[in-house]
Design a protein around this motif. Structure first.
Motif, PDB file in Angstrom:
ATOM      1  N   UNK A  70      43.215  43.737 -15.355  1.00 24.88           N
ATOM      2  CA  UNK A  70      42.592  43.740 -14.354  1.00 24.88           C
ATOM      3  C   UNK A  70      42.501  45.735 -14.589  1.00 24.88           C
ATOM      4  N   UNK A  71      43.378  46.793 -15.496  1.00 24.44           N
ATOM      5  CA  UNK A  71      43.333  47.350 -15.696  1.00 24.44           C
ATOM      6  C   UNK A  71      42.104  47.975 -16.792  1.00 24.44           C
ATOM      7  N   UNK A  72      41.511  47.552 -17.253  1.00 22.70           N
ATOM      8  CA  UNK A  72      40.103  47.524 -17.417  1.00 22.70           C
ATOM      9  C   UNK A  72      39.477  47.982 -17.137  1.00 22.70           C
ATOM     10  N   UNK A  73      39.576  46.732 -16.318  1.00 25.92           N
ATOM     11  CA  UNK A  73      38.464  46.821 -15.574  1.00 25.92           C
ATOM     12  C   UNK A  73      38.233  48.042 -14.304  1.00 25.92           C
ATOM     13  N   UNK A  74      39.393  48.624 -14.304  1.00 31.11           N
ATOM     14  CA  UNK A  74      39.223  49.685 -12.978  1.00 31.11           C
ATOM     15  C   UNK A  74      38.611  50.943 -13.778  1.00 31.11           C
ATOM     16  N   UNK A  75      39.605  50.752 -15.432  1.00 24.03           N
ATOM     17  CA  UNK A  75      38.864  51.863 -16.120  1.00 24.03           C
ATOM     18  C   UNK A  75      37.145  51.876 -17.128  1.00 24.03           C
ATOM     19  N   UNK A  76      36.409  50.344 -16.959  1.00 25.14           N
ATOM     20  CA  UNK A  76      35.739  50.827 -17.134  1.00 25.14           C
ATOM     21  C   UNK A  76      34.162  51.074 -15.586  1.00 25.14           C
ATOM     22  N   UNK A  77      35.449  50.582 -14.318  1.00 22.83           N
ATOM     23  CA  UNK A  77      34.330  50.935 -13.532  1.00 22.83           C
ATOM     24  C   UNK A  77      34.560  52.526 -13.181  1.00 22.83           C
ATOM     25  N   UNK A  78      36.280  53.224 -13.302  1.00 25.15           N
ATOM     26  CA  UNK A  78      36.018  54.654 -12.892  1.00 25.15           C
ATOM     27  C   UNK A  78      35.117  55.002 -13.622  1.00 25.15           C
ATOM     28  N   UNK A  79      35.160  54.598 -15.330  1.00 28.70           N
ATOM     29  CA  UNK A  79      33.624  55.227 -16.193  1.00 28.70           C
ATOM     30  C   UNK A  79      32.233  55.522 -15.441  1.00 28.70           C
ATOM     31  N   UNK A  80      32.077  54.307 -15.342  1.00 32.67           N
ATOM     32  CA  UNK A  80      31.318  53.634 -15.085  1.00 32.67           C
ATOM     33  C   UNK A  80      29.883  55.006 -13.742  1.00 32.67           C
ATOM     34  N   UNK A  81      31.664  54.550 -12.739  1.00 35.86           N
ATOM     35  CA  UNK A  81      31.182  55.393 -11.323  1.00 35.86           C
ATOM     36  C   UNK A  81      31.520  56.928 -11.760  1.00 35.86           C
ATOM     37  N   UNK A  82      31.760  57.424 -12.467  1.00 33.67           N
ATOM     38  CA  UNK A  82      32.372  58.573 -12.178  1.00 33.67           C
ATOM     39  C   UNK A  82      33.117  59.327 -10.871  1.00 33.67           C
ATOM     40  N   UNK A 328      52.620  50.573 -16.625  1.00 34.38           N
ATOM     41  CA  UNK A 328      52.046  51.078 -17.814  1.00 34.38           C
ATOM     42  C   UNK A 328      50.780  50.347 -17.989  1.00 34.38           C
ATOM     43  N   UNK A 329      50.624  48.705 -17.605  1.00 32.12           N
ATOM     44  CA  UNK A 329      49.810  47.970 -17.878  1.00 32.12           C
ATOM     45  C   UNK A 329      48.433  47.960 -17.808  1.00 32.12           C
ATOM     46  N   UNK A 330      47.990  48.944 -16.322  1.00 39.95           N
ATOM     47  CA  UNK A 330      47.261  48.881 -16.177  1.00 39.95           C
ATOM     48  C   UNK A 330      46.866  50.588 -15.885  1.00 39.95           C
ATOM     49  N   UNK A 331      47.985  51.005 -16.555  1.00 38.16           N
ATOM     50  CA  UNK A 331      47.308  52.426 -17.310  1.00 38.16           C
ATOM     51  C   UNK A 331      47.071  52.774 -18.237  1.00 38.16           C
ATOM     52  N   UNK A 332      47.363  51.612 -19.281  1.00 34.48           N
ATOM     53  CA  UNK A 332      46.550  51.893 -20.612  1.00 34.48           C
ATOM     54  C   UNK A 332      45.172  50.390 -20.471  1.00 34.48           C
ATOM     55  N   UNK A 333      45.569  49.916 -19.592  1.00 31.56           N
ATOM     56  CA  UNK A 333      44.365  48.686 -19.669  1.00 31.56           C
ATOM     57  C   UNK A 333      43.266  50.058 -18.635  1.00 31.56           C
ATOM     58  N   UNK A 334      43.148  51.364 -18.523  1.00 29.58           N
ATOM     59  CA  UNK A 334      42.230  51.996 -18.036  1.00 29.58           C
ATOM     60  C   UNK A 334      41.292  52.685 -19.057  1.00 29.58           C
ATOM     61  N   UNK A 335      42.735  53.127 -19.836  1.00 25.72           N
ATOM     62  CA  UNK A 335      42.429  54.030 -20.826  1.00 25.72           C
ATOM     63  C   UNK A 335      41.568  53.029 -22.036  1.00 25.72           C
ATOM     64  N   UNK A 336      41.568  51.588 -22.427  1.00 27.24           N
ATOM     65  CA  UNK A 336      41.308  51.233 -22.688  1.00 27.24           C
ATOM     66  C   UNK A 336      39.899  50.690 -22.499  1.00 27.24           C
ATOM     67  N   UNK A 337      39.779  50.276 -21.606  1.00 25.88           N
ATOM     68  CA  UNK A 337      38.716  50.198 -20.214  1.00 25.88           C
ATOM     69  C   UNK A 337      37.710  51.210 -20.656  1.00 25.88           C
ATOM     70  N   UNK A 338      37.692  52.169 -20.305  1.00 24.55           N
ATOM     71  CA  UNK A 338      37.344  53.634 -20.417  1.00 24.55           C
ATOM     72  C   UNK A 338      36.915  54.103 -21.129  1.00 24.55           C
ATOM     73  N   UNK A 339      37.794  53.580 -22.734  1.00 22.80           N
ATOM     74  CA  UNK A 339      36.603  53.608 -24.023  1.00 22.80           C
ATOM     75  C   UNK A 339      35.553  52.384 -24.192  1.00 22.80           C
ATOM     76  N   UNK A 340      35.851  51.830 -24.036  1.00 18.44           N
ATOM     77  CA  UNK A 340      34.993  50.972 -23.761  1.00 18.44           C
ATOM     78  C   UNK A 340      33.833  51.295 -23.290  1.00 18.44           C
TER      79      UNK A 340
END
Length: 428
Positions: A70-82, A328-340
């Protein structure tokens, strides 16, 4: 949430072009095409995501694994929508562009609807019992959110914005993250000094008018916010905001810039997923204090002797694995999802040159963000978004105080060589 610098130096479109007929009006530039994918960063980001997910599922079970994804999905979305809090409030206070605030209203209204359905019916997964987020009303809330607003404008990002910016390779925001961790750690060290500041008990609308009443009042209040933002924008007639690279057609989903409304909706549902899985709303900043304490212990320090970490829940987090901590799990997921997301868009790159004054502003802003978030019981996500979505008065107080801090932060930015939006210039 917006980072100070986005790939190719542009900011996400934050609203409609200036009103027609303005003599110096220029329409917002068209979005340039997305650059070619650099396969090495993309392969590395995907490898990290898959490997980490497999590890967490195997070592800690399905619930932590789902939170990571879920964190990775959040990071992916945050980046693409800025999707921005920092930049949106800067545009609102600086030049009167309220489009970012209206996107907040969509995020908040959709989240409030989902929260009312989930918490009101007691629906949860993995045995979770969903509960609202309600902060105490007092000095710590007002002071903390004010400091957070100042810190956002100096550090160039908020909590979730810091994470997705770091994940997308923006090394200047890494300084802000370091300051965030330092500030959070300083707060836990001196927790006893601020533990008993004057406050009132939390105020939840659902305790007085039920979940339907709470939802209806929240939606009505958000409608007023939208109306006010439109009135301000019409009066101040702000300039357009520039575009970022994007692919066209279906490829825009993975290689493009999403509309703010799309980001708001996807973030709402992913945040509701965190509530369903964990029983608590999406949060960010408590993890930074935990990371700081873990680092200190690794260096031979003893934060476990501090009064903050002697509380039962905090002590359990400190002694447990980082990859079982929800935030911590969602935070790490956000960083990795944004990197993807950044690698898929062909814009992942490390910014190697950081001016000294920018680094100093980032560090100072990060410290203020860390202290402010802990004082206020959360950041733009855990206190503002989760609070308003839960029908808590604390979320509204947080937003107003952070807006005041934004006003002060905009006036401090030039001291560090940072620019502010101008009434006559588009931002790109």
């Amino acid at each position: 949430m917006s980072a100070e610098k986005l790939p190719h130096g542009c900011h996400h479109p934050a609203g409609p072009a200036c009103a027609a007929g303005r003599p110096d009006h220029h329409p917002a530039p068209a979005s340039p095409p997305a650059p070619a994918v650099n396969p090495i960063p993309l392969a590395a980001a995907l490898l990290v995501l898959v490997g980490l997910a497999v590890w967490v599922f195997d070592a800690h079970g399905a619930k932590p694994g789902v939170l990571l994804l879920l964190g990775a999905g959040l990071g992916f979305t945050l980046f693409h929508s800025r999707f921005g809090f920092t930049g949106a409030w800067r545009q609102l206070v600086g030049v009167g562009n309220g489009a970012g605030l209206r996107a907040h209203a969509l995020l908040l209204g959709t989240s409030a609807t989902l929260f009312a359905l989930i918490i009101g019916t007691g629906t949860g997964l993995f045995g979770a019992k969903p509960a609202p987020s309600a902060g105490s009303l007092g000095v710590a809330l007002v002071l903390g959110s004010f400091l957070f607003g100042v810190g956002m404008q100096l550090g160039g990002a908020c909590a979730s914005g810091t994470l997705f910016a770091v994940g997308s390779g923006q090394s200047s925001i890494l300084v802000t993250l370091v300051g965030f961790i330092v500030g959070s750690t300083l707060y836990t060290w001196q927790y006893s000094l601020v533990d008993n500041l004057p406050s009132f008990q939390p105020f939840l609308l659902s305790d007085h008018v039920g979940w339907f009443g709470s939802w209806a009042i929240t939606i009505a209040a958000l409608a007023v916010v939208v109306w006010v933002s439109l009135a301000v924008q019409r009066r101040r007639n702000p300039p357009p905001v520039g575009s970022v690279p994007t692919a066209r057609g279906v490829l825009r989903v993975v290689r493009g810039s999403w509309p703010l409304w799309a980001g708001a909706l996807v973030l709402s549902f992913l945040g509701a997923g965190v509530l369903l899985v964990s029983g608590g709303a999406w949060g960010v900043t408590s993890a930074f204090g935990l990371w700081g304490a873990k680092i200190l212990r690794a260096l031979g320090g003893h934060p476990e002797n501090w009064s903050y970490w002697r509380q039962p829940a905090s002590a359990a987090s400190l002694t447990g694995p980082v990859l079982t901590d929800k935030n911590s799990l969602t935070d790490i997921g956000i960083m990795v999802g944004a990197a993807v997301a950044a690698a898929a868009g062909g814009v992942w790159t490390l910014h190697r040159h950081i001016p000294a004054r920018t680094a100093l502003a980032g560090l100072l802003g990060g410290v203020l963000l860390g202290i402010g978030a802990r004082l206020a019981g959360g950041c733009n996500i855990g206190a503002y978004l989760a609070g308003i979505a839960s029908g808590s008065l604390s979320g509204w107080v947080w937003g107003l105080a952070a807006l005041a801090g934004t006003w002060v932060g905009l006036r401090l930015r030039p001291l560090f060589g940072l620019t502010n939006p101008k009434p006559t210039d588009s931002v790109c």
